[in-house]
Design a protein around this motif. Sequence first.
Motif, short mmCIF file in Angstrom:
data_model
loop_
_atom_site.label_atom_id
_atom_site.label_comp_id
_atom_site.label_asym_id
_atom_site.label_seq_id
_atom_site.Cartn_x
_atom_site.Cartn_y
_atom_site.Cartn_z
N ALA A 121 0.79 -1.21 -0.04
CA ALA A 121 -0.07 -0.11 0.12
C ALA A 121 0.90 1.35 -0.08
N SER A 122 1.91 1.02 0.75
CA SER A 122 2.69 2.46 0.85
C SER A 122 3.54 2.64 -0.43
N LYS A 123 3.83 1.51 -1.12
CA LYS A 123 4.48 1.81 -2.35
C LYS A 123 3.73 2.07 -3.67
N LYS A 124 2.41 1.28 -3.57
CA LYS A 124 1.45 1.83 -4.49
C LYS A 124 0.05 2.25 -4.03
N PRO A 125 -0.06 3.35 -3.41
CA PRO A 125 -1.17 4.02 -2.93
C PRO A 125 -2.42 3.90 -3.82
N GLU A 126 -1.94 4.03 -4.88
CA GLU A 126 -3.25 3.98 -6.05
C GLU A 126 -4.02 2.95 -6.18
N LEU A 127 -3.47 1.64 -5.73
CA LEU A 127 -4.00 0.41 -5.68
C LEU A 127 -5.24 0.27 -4.61
N ILE A 128 -5.29 1.32 -3.57
CA ILE A 128 -6.04 1.11 -2.41
C ILE A 128 -7.18 2.04 -2.29
N LYS A 129 -8.33 1.54 -2.18
CA LYS A 129 -9.75 2.09 -1.94
C LYS A 129 -9.91 2.24 -0.68
N GLY A 130 -9.30 1.47 0.22
CA GLY A 130 -9.62 1.45 1.61
C GLY A 130 -9.08 0.39 2.38
N LEU A 131 -8.81 0.45 3.76
CA LEU A 131 -8.12 -0.55 4.39
C LEU A 131 -9.07 -1.05 5.62
N ILE A 132 -8.96 -2.35 5.42
CA ILE A 132 -9.89 -2.91 6.75
C ILE A 132 -8.63 -4.00 7.54
N ILE A 133 -8.49 -3.36 8.69
CA ILE A 133 -7.51 -4.06 9.62
C ILE A 133 -8.01 -4.68 10.75
N GLN A 134 -7.42 -5.74 10.85
CA GLN A 134 -8.04 -6.59 11.85
C GLN A 134 -6.74 -7.47 12.88
N ASN A 135 -6.46 -6.83 13.88
CA ASN A 135 -5.39 -7.38 14.54
C ASN A 135 -4.04 -7.52 13.77
N ALA A 136 -3.74 -6.14 13.43
CA ALA A 136 -2.22 -6.27 12.64
C ALA A 136 -1.79 -4.79 12.83
N ASN A 137 -0.72 -4.77 13.62
CA ASN A 137 0.09 -3.66 13.94
C ASN A 137 0.88 -2.80 13.17
N ALA A 138 0.77 -1.64 13.36
CA ALA A 138 1.79 -0.83 12.49
C ALA A 138 2.20 0.40 13.63
N TRP A 164 4.93 3.24 6.98
CA TRP A 164 3.71 2.89 6.80
C TRP A 164 2.94 4.28 7.57
N GLN A 165 3.37 4.59 8.63
CA GLN A 165 2.74 5.82 9.44
C GLN A 165 2.68 7.29 8.19
N ASP A 166 3.40 7.44 7.65
CA ASP A 166 3.81 8.33 6.81
C ASP A 166 2.70 8.21 5.51
N TYR A 167 2.53 6.77 5.15
CA TYR A 167 1.72 6.61 4.03
C TYR A 167 0.03 7.04 4.65
N PHE A 168 -0.17 6.63 5.86
CA PHE A 168 -1.39 6.84 6.53
C PHE A 168 -1.80 8.41 6.56
N LYS A 169 -0.70 8.97 6.96
CA LYS A 169 -0.92 10.56 7.01
C LYS A 169 -0.93 11.27 5.85
N THR A 170 -0.09 10.78 4.87
CA THR A 170 -0.31 11.44 3.51
C THR A 170 -1.44 11.01 2.62
N HIS A 171 -1.81 9.89 2.68
CA HIS A 171 -2.81 9.42 1.67
C HIS A 171 -4.20 9.43 2.32
N GLN A 172 -4.15 9.12 3.66
CA GLN A 172 -5.60 9.18 4.40
C GLN A 172 -6.42 8.15 3.75
#
Length: 284
Positions: free
Chosen positions: A112-129, A218-226
């Motif tokens: 996701a952080s390498k290719k953010p254009e692929l991601i429409k949304g994240l569903i996170i289940q017990n996975a740490n960042a 990964w946190q930079d990806y979250f902040k930048t691409h929301q």
Amino acid sequence: MNNKNKTIKINGLEIFYREEGQQNKETILLLHGFPSSSYMFKGLMEELSEDYHLIAPDYPGFGLSEAPTTSEFEYTFDNVSAIIEEFIATLKLGPFYLLVQDYGGPIGFRIASKKPELIKGLIIQNANAYMEGLGEWAKKIEQFQKNNDLEGLNNFKGYLMSLEGLKEQHLGGSSTPENIDPSYYLMDNAFLNRTGAKEIQTAMFYNYGTNFSKYSEWQDYFKTHQPNTLIVWGENDPFFNKSGGDAYGKDIKNIQSYFFNGGHFLLDEYAVEVAEKIQKFIKN
């Protein structure tokens, strides 16, 4: 309705994947955890198959995918992520919703952080960042490594890959362990008892530490691409506790979080409820 178990050649390896639903629907890519396989998503995929296109691969060395020996393939999170990235490209997937659990987090977040254009949304289940949220078992592993206690680390790793350890991972922390289908942990156990499987899992287990240095990326990806994000979390998980799920809210603005009285393998127990949250999340 499309319901298929398939294999595809990726970088010379046969990769098994489950595909359900119809290709003209929204796609969800589901990435599994340790020491499991796409089988962990069986119930959830059944719940969602009428409304979505679902793809769940087994990583090399996991589940029903080809399992070269540790001398034939270097089992690292970087290398496994590269296989899944090529898997996505070969199937021409995207943009899609990415569902990650446990190992699926570091594998999926690399992509996701390498290719953010692929991601429409994240569903996170017990996975740490985030460093927050390391539970009792994760801290135990960290302590063994810090003290260079290889015997303690190996003993704990061996327990996690034993039938008793697998049962505890699937049943521990659940609100109704008697309702969990034993096939989930028995399937994991069957895969782990194949020739060379435990050596493969050991290599991945020891490589897990490489993920911590990626957290800031990964946190930079979250902040930048929301990315629009749904958190569904078993709050009794001994690997990743509730604060690990809460931590995503520090960087992601559009986030929905739901915590269940469940464990690490939340979907064993709450597939119907999680499916409802996913439906609501995507349709909004």
